[in-house]
Design a protein around this motif. Sequence first.
Motif, PDB file in Angstrom:
ATOM      1  N   LYS A 186     113.248  13.980   4.961  1.00 25.16           N
ATOM      2  CA  LYS A 186     113.475  13.274   6.220  1.00 25.16           C
ATOM      3  C   LYS A 186     113.962  14.282   7.243  1.00 25.16           C
ATOM      4  O   LYS A 186     114.786  15.136   6.937  1.00 25.16           O
ATOM      5  CB  LYS A 186     114.499  12.159   6.040  1.00 25.16           C
ATOM      6  CG  LYS A 186     114.003  11.038   5.151  1.00 25.16           C
ATOM      7  CD  LYS A 186     115.000   9.912   5.048  1.00 25.16           C
ATOM      8  CE  LYS A 186     114.438   8.847   4.115  1.00 25.16           C
ATOM      9  NZ  LYS A 186     115.398   7.817   3.841  1.00 25.16           N
ATOM     10  N   VAL A 187     113.443  14.149   8.463  1.00 29.32           N
ATOM     11  CA  VAL A 187     113.817  15.070   9.532  1.00 29.32           C
ATOM     12  C   VAL A 187     114.311  14.259  10.718  1.00 29.32           C
ATOM     13  O   VAL A 187     113.600  13.395  11.219  1.00 29.32           O
ATOM     14  CB  VAL A 187     112.622  15.953   9.958  1.00 29.32           C
ATOM     15  CG1 VAL A 187     113.033  16.884  11.091  1.00 29.32           C
ATOM     16  CG2 VAL A 187     112.075  16.734   8.770  1.00 29.32           C
ATOM     17  N   GLU A 188     115.550  14.523  11.128  1.00 29.22           N
ATOM     18  CA  GLU A 188     116.116  13.902  12.326  1.00 29.22           C
ATOM     19  C   GLU A 188     116.243  14.998  13.374  1.00 29.22           C
ATOM     20  O   GLU A 188     116.971  15.961  13.186  1.00 29.22           O
ATOM     21  CB  GLU A 188     117.482  13.297  12.016  1.00 29.22           C
ATOM     22  CG  GLU A 188     117.423  12.132  11.032  1.00 29.22           C
ATOM     23  CD  GLU A 188     118.807  11.618  10.698  1.00 29.22           C
ATOM     24  OE1 GLU A 188     119.668  11.549  11.599  1.00 29.22           O
ATOM     25  OE2 GLU A 188     119.015  11.296   9.511  1.00 29.22           O
ATOM     26  N   MET A 189     115.510  14.826  14.470  1.00 27.94           N
ATOM     27  CA  MET A 189     115.473  15.844  15.507  1.00 27.94           C
ATOM     28  C   MET A 189     116.314  15.418  16.709  1.00 27.94           C
ATOM     29  O   MET A 189     116.332  14.252  17.080  1.00 27.94           O
ATOM     30  CB  MET A 189     114.016  16.052  15.934  1.00 27.94           C
ATOM     31  CG  MET A 189     113.836  17.159  16.929  1.00 27.94           C
ATOM     32  SD  MET A 189     112.127  17.473  17.371  1.00 27.94           S
ATOM     33  CE  MET A 189     111.417  15.859  17.527  1.00 27.94           C
TER      34      MET A 189
ATOM     35  N   ALA B  59     117.146  20.242  13.981  1.00 25.46           N
ATOM     36  CA  ALA B  59     116.507  19.359  13.003  1.00 25.46           C
ATOM     37  C   ALA B  59     117.431  19.265  11.797  1.00 25.46           C
ATOM     38  O   ALA B  59     117.840  20.292  11.242  1.00 25.46           O
ATOM     39  CB  ALA B  59     115.151  19.903  12.580  1.00 25.46           C
TER      40      ALA B  59
ATOM     41  N   VAL C  13     117.453  18.210   8.099  1.00 22.23           N
ATOM     42  CA  VAL C  13     116.478  17.978   7.033  1.00 22.23           C
ATOM     43  C   VAL C  13     117.218  17.546   5.774  1.00 22.23           C
ATOM     44  O   VAL C  13     118.123  18.244   5.310  1.00 22.23           O
ATOM     45  CB  VAL C  13     115.653  19.254   6.752  1.00 22.23           C
ATOM     46  CG1 VAL C  13     114.560  18.971   5.731  1.00 22.23           C
ATOM     47  CG2 VAL C  13     115.051  19.804   8.042  1.00 22.23           C
TER      48      VAL C  13
ATOM     49  N   ALA D  72     114.232  25.143   3.427  1.00 18.60           N
ATOM     50  CA  ALA D  72     112.962  24.897   4.110  1.00 18.60           C
ATOM     51  C   ALA D  72     112.218  26.220   4.295  1.00 18.60           C
ATOM     52  O   ALA D  72     112.818  27.240   4.620  1.00 18.60           O
ATOM     53  CB  ALA D  72     113.192  24.237   5.468  1.00 18.60           C
TER      54      ALA D  72
ATOM     55  N   VAL E 172     110.633  25.875   9.863  1.00 20.68           N
ATOM     56  CA  VAL E 172     111.049  24.865  10.842  1.00 20.68           C
ATOM     57  C   VAL E 172     110.634  25.417  12.201  1.00 20.68           C
ATOM     58  O   VAL E 172     111.094  26.473  12.625  1.00 20.68           O
ATOM     59  CB  VAL E 172     112.564  24.589  10.792  1.00 20.68           C
ATOM     60  CG1 VAL E 172     112.953  23.592  11.876  1.00 20.68           C
ATOM     61  CG2 VAL E 172     112.984  24.086   9.418  1.00 20.68           C
TER      62      VAL E 172
ATOM     63  N   TYR F  47     118.851  22.971  11.066  1.00 20.35           N
ATOM     64  CA  TYR F  47     118.074  24.112  11.556  1.00 20.35           C
ATOM     65  C   TYR F  47     118.095  24.058  13.080  1.00 20.35           C
ATOM     66  O   TYR F  47     117.874  22.999  13.660  1.00 20.35           O
ATOM     67  CB  TYR F  47     116.641  24.057  11.029  1.00 20.35           C
ATOM     68  CG  TYR F  47     116.604  24.209   9.528  1.00 20.35           C
ATOM     69  CD1 TYR F  47     116.374  25.449   8.944  1.00 20.35           C
ATOM     70  CD2 TYR F  47     116.834  23.119   8.701  1.00 20.35           C
ATOM     71  CE1 TYR F  47     116.367  25.593   7.565  1.00 20.35           C
ATOM     72  CE2 TYR F  47     116.826  23.258   7.325  1.00 20.35           C
ATOM     73  CZ  TYR F  47     116.601  24.495   6.752  1.00 20.35           C
ATOM     74  OH  TYR F  47     116.606  24.635   5.390  1.00 20.35           O
TER      75      TYR F  47
ATOM     76  N   SER G 128     108.831  18.623  15.722  1.00 21.94           N
ATOM     77  CA  SER G 128     109.390  19.593  14.780  1.00 21.94           C
ATOM     78  C   SER G 128     108.460  19.639  13.571  1.00 21.94           C
ATOM     79  O   SER G 128     108.168  18.609  12.963  1.00 21.94           O
ATOM     80  CB  SER G 128     110.816  19.232  14.368  1.00 21.94           C
ATOM     81  OG  SER G 128     110.836  18.014  13.665  1.00 21.94           O
TER      82      SER G 128
ATOM     83  N   VAL H 138     108.271  20.795   9.963  1.00 24.11           N
ATOM     84  CA  VAL H 138     109.163  21.212   8.881  1.00 24.11           C
ATOM     85  C   VAL H 138     108.377  21.237   7.573  1.00 24.11           C
ATOM     86  O   VAL H 138     107.793  20.223   7.182  1.00 24.11           O
ATOM     87  CB  VAL H 138     110.377  20.264   8.751  1.00 24.11           C
ATOM     88  CG1 VAL H 138     111.260  20.679   7.573  1.00 24.11           C
ATOM     89  CG2 VAL H 138     111.176  20.243  10.050  1.00 24.11           C
TER      90      VAL H 138
ATOM     91  N   SER I 217     106.663  17.614   7.357  1.00 19.44           N
ATOM     92  CA  SER I 217     107.039  16.486   8.208  1.00 19.44           C
ATOM     93  C   SER I 217     106.937  16.930   9.661  1.00 19.44           C
ATOM     94  O   SER I 217     107.304  18.054  10.001  1.00 19.44           O
ATOM     95  CB  SER I 217     108.469  16.043   7.893  1.00 19.44           C
ATOM     96  OG  SER I 217     108.844  14.963   8.712  1.00 19.44           O
TER      97      SER I 217
END
Length: 140
Positions: free
Chosen positions: A44-47, A64, A66, A76, A79, A105, A121, A123, A130
């Motif tokens: 999961k990536v929250e930007m 990001a 991750v 990773a 990124v 990141y 992003s 990743v 993602s």
Amino acid sequence: MLNPRKLTALLSLIIAATLSGCSGGNGEMNHMHAESNMSMEPIKVEMSWSPLQVAAGQKVVFEALVTQDGQPVDDAKEVLFEIVSNNNSESKLEFTGESAGNGIYKAEGTMEAEGEFTVTSHVTARTQHSMPSKKLVVQP
């Protein structure tokens, strides 16, 4: 020079050796895969970025977070933050994210022009990729 019979025999031997090497008869490949505790849970990536309100010519920190299975991902492979103008798809910026620990990141860049942009992003981590996107509005 080899006669056709010897050439055929030699080719048959090479093909047989190649095929037997691919069979994995000793189970080593399966054993290695079983030992790998790689989760099949998606990453999961929250930007986000800072500051939230961006002005033209201002430095921005893209971030990001991750995670996988609720745990930070600090390994990773890549990124990358890609910023594309919504008015001119040929206008593109890319910033490489560096690990800041705890699955975070970061990359720093300057948004020179005002307008609407799409930030994506990219990743790559743990055999997965993602690409979440968000809209960024840069004020004059």
